[in-house]
Design an enzyme around this catalytic site. Sequence first.
Site, PDB file in Angstrom:
ATOM      1  N   LYS A 122      -0.061   8.958 -40.259  1.00 43.31           N
ATOM      2  CA  LYS A 122       0.206  10.046 -39.063  1.00 43.31           C
ATOM      3  C   LYS A 122       0.718   9.039 -37.859  1.00 43.31           C
ATOM      4  O   LYS A 122      -0.079   7.608 -38.015  1.00 43.31           O
ATOM      5  CB  LYS A 122      -0.789  10.370 -38.528  1.00 43.31           C
ATOM      6  CG  LYS A 122      -1.885   9.771 -37.835  1.00 43.31           C
ATOM      7  CD  LYS A 122      -3.215  10.883 -37.809  1.00 43.31           C
ATOM      8  CE  LYS A 122      -4.528  10.070 -36.718  1.00 43.31           C
ATOM      9  NZ  LYS A 122      -5.435  10.649 -36.262  1.00 43.31           N
ATOM     10  N   TYR A 179      12.466  -6.674 -11.385  1.00 49.85           N
ATOM     11  CA  TYR A 179      12.665  -6.043 -10.661  1.00 49.85           C
ATOM     12  C   TYR A 179      11.247  -5.724  -9.397  1.00 49.85           C
ATOM     13  O   TYR A 179      10.181  -6.653  -9.478  1.00 49.85           O
ATOM     14  CB  TYR A 179      12.060  -4.549 -11.328  1.00 49.85           C
ATOM     15  CG  TYR A 179      13.121  -3.385 -11.865  1.00 49.85           C
ATOM     16  CD1 TYR A 179      14.489  -3.658 -11.514  1.00 49.85           C
ATOM     17  CD2 TYR A 179      12.881  -3.648 -13.433  1.00 49.85           C
ATOM     18  CE1 TYR A 179      15.299  -3.189 -11.897  1.00 49.85           C
ATOM     19  CE2 TYR A 179      14.660  -3.070 -14.022  1.00 49.85           C
ATOM     20  CZ  TYR A 179      14.985  -2.714 -13.278  1.00 49.85           C
ATOM     21  OH  TYR A 179      16.076  -1.934 -13.749  1.00 49.85           O
TER      22      TYR A 179
HETATM   23  N1  PLP Z   1      -9.781  11.395 -40.054  1.00 47.28           N
HETATM   24  C1  PLP Z   1      -9.097  11.837 -39.450  1.00 47.28           C
HETATM   25  C2  PLP Z   1      -9.754  13.368 -38.847  1.00 47.28           C
HETATM   26  C3  PLP Z   1      -8.576  12.154 -37.639  1.00 47.28           C
HETATM   27  O1  PLP Z   1      -8.571  12.345 -36.356  1.00 47.28           O
HETATM   28  C4  PLP Z   1      -8.177  10.343 -38.698  1.00 47.28           C
HETATM   29  C5  PLP Z   1      -7.767   9.504 -36.747  1.00 47.28           C
HETATM   30  O2  PLP Z   1      -7.726   9.564 -35.949  1.00 47.28           O
HETATM   31  C6  PLP Z   1      -8.909   9.279 -39.597  1.00 47.28           C
HETATM   32  C7  PLP Z   1      -9.348   9.978 -40.216  1.00 47.28           C
HETATM   33  C8  PLP Z   1      -8.324   7.839 -39.269  1.00 47.28           C
HETATM   34  O3  PLP Z   1      -8.964   6.673 -38.375  1.00 47.28           O
HETATM   35  P1  PLP Z   1      -9.310   5.372 -38.314  1.00 47.28           P
HETATM   36  O4  PLP Z   1      -7.812   5.120 -37.358  1.00 47.28           O
HETATM   37  O5  PLP Z   1     -10.588   5.258 -37.167  1.00 47.28           O
HETATM   38  O6  PLP Z   1      -9.600   5.329 -39.106  1.00 47.28           O
END
Ligand code: PLP
Length: 389
Positions: free
Chosen positions: A40, A283
């Site tokens: 993501k 700035y």
């Molecule tokens: N699983 C879920 C539901 C998440 O929201 C996330 C990220 O926030 C992860 C896994 C991965 O987490 P991390 O990046 O701490 O490994």
Amino acid sequence: EFSQAGRSTYLRVDLEAIWNNIQILKGKCSEKTEVIAVVKANAYGHGSVEVARYLNKCGLFHFAVATALEGKELRENGVTGYIQVLGNCVEEEINMMLKYNLTPTATNLQFIKKWAASIAQHYERVPSNGMLINVDTDWDKPKVVIKVDTGMSRNGCQCKELKSLMEACENNGIPVHSIMTHFAQAWDDPLSTQEQLKRFLEATKSYRCMGVKVHAANSAAIMQGYATDLDFVRPGIAMYGLAPEPTPEAAAMMQTMGLRPALAWIARPCLIKSLDAGRKVGYNQAYRLKQQERIATFSFGYADGYNRLLSGKGVLTDVSGKEYEIVGRVSMDAVTVRVDDSVTVQTPFYVIRDDYNSPNSASNIAQMLDTIPYEIGTSLSIRLPRIYH
Ligand code: PLP
């Protein structure tokens, strides 16, 4: 590489390091445990399409994103396999998820009902065997993941609601891919993490007996050894070689495990000027020269993800590790750095260095900004060219 990038600054992403990190994290888990690679937020800044495509080539076919739009982008760029949309999926995302074969995370009955109703529009039941066939593509029956809140009090249904959600899936003919939860503080709170895990295992016990798959662990949990024997783990941050916490201890553990940062941010000066004492830089004229100095201007700024709070605070390092201070305010598209006589416009610098021990490692920058390495990665703008190795 600057000309390949088409800019005087770029991100160098080592895809092999990501795969290597995944192998190391997988090595901490039971034999049967599969990895869902969390890509993501543009793979935490590393470029989700390139990362997921590369992992596909390595033989990894499980991914997680945060929104249906992120999943759509992966599909449109040829990423195959399971793509789960994490979080609380909402009805606005349903059509896209069905069209692009994305697996939603369901946390409430309303969503499951809307999902079931929408399936009817995208899928036709084959009269002979009752199977659902996607009218747009040949994907099989769309599944859902049920998320249970075991203590984080954010996304997920409550443990006591799980039964009704599972029943709703069954009654509507929706296959459940898996049940999941998420830890609030797996890095440094064993008590609450064990408590969450216990609740999760209790709530899912009867379904696990029926063969329903379960998953819980993020990077911190994998590193600390929680829920590493379930069906899946969901590493994000550590997969990229970034530590879950911006502490020296976390960085040391990354190193001990053999994990390595996959990303370096590189830049060269565009202009170097010798300025006299008394001159003011940038700035608000925030930096005033006390003596004659060489000031190098770099063409990147907060619009690229270099936090403005690093004004007068951050450092760049040259390849030998020598530190150069950011002076004056970080602008949208420029920063100014005090340099010595050895520096020319050809000299490459690290803005973020792929070395846990460097003052400008993602962890150390995060610490300077009182944040976490996650925010350093996800702030890296799409404007920055990414070069993959
Ligand atoms: N699983 C879920 C539901 C998440 O929201 C996330 C990220 O926030 C992860 C896994 C991965 O987490 P991390 O990046 O701490 O490994």
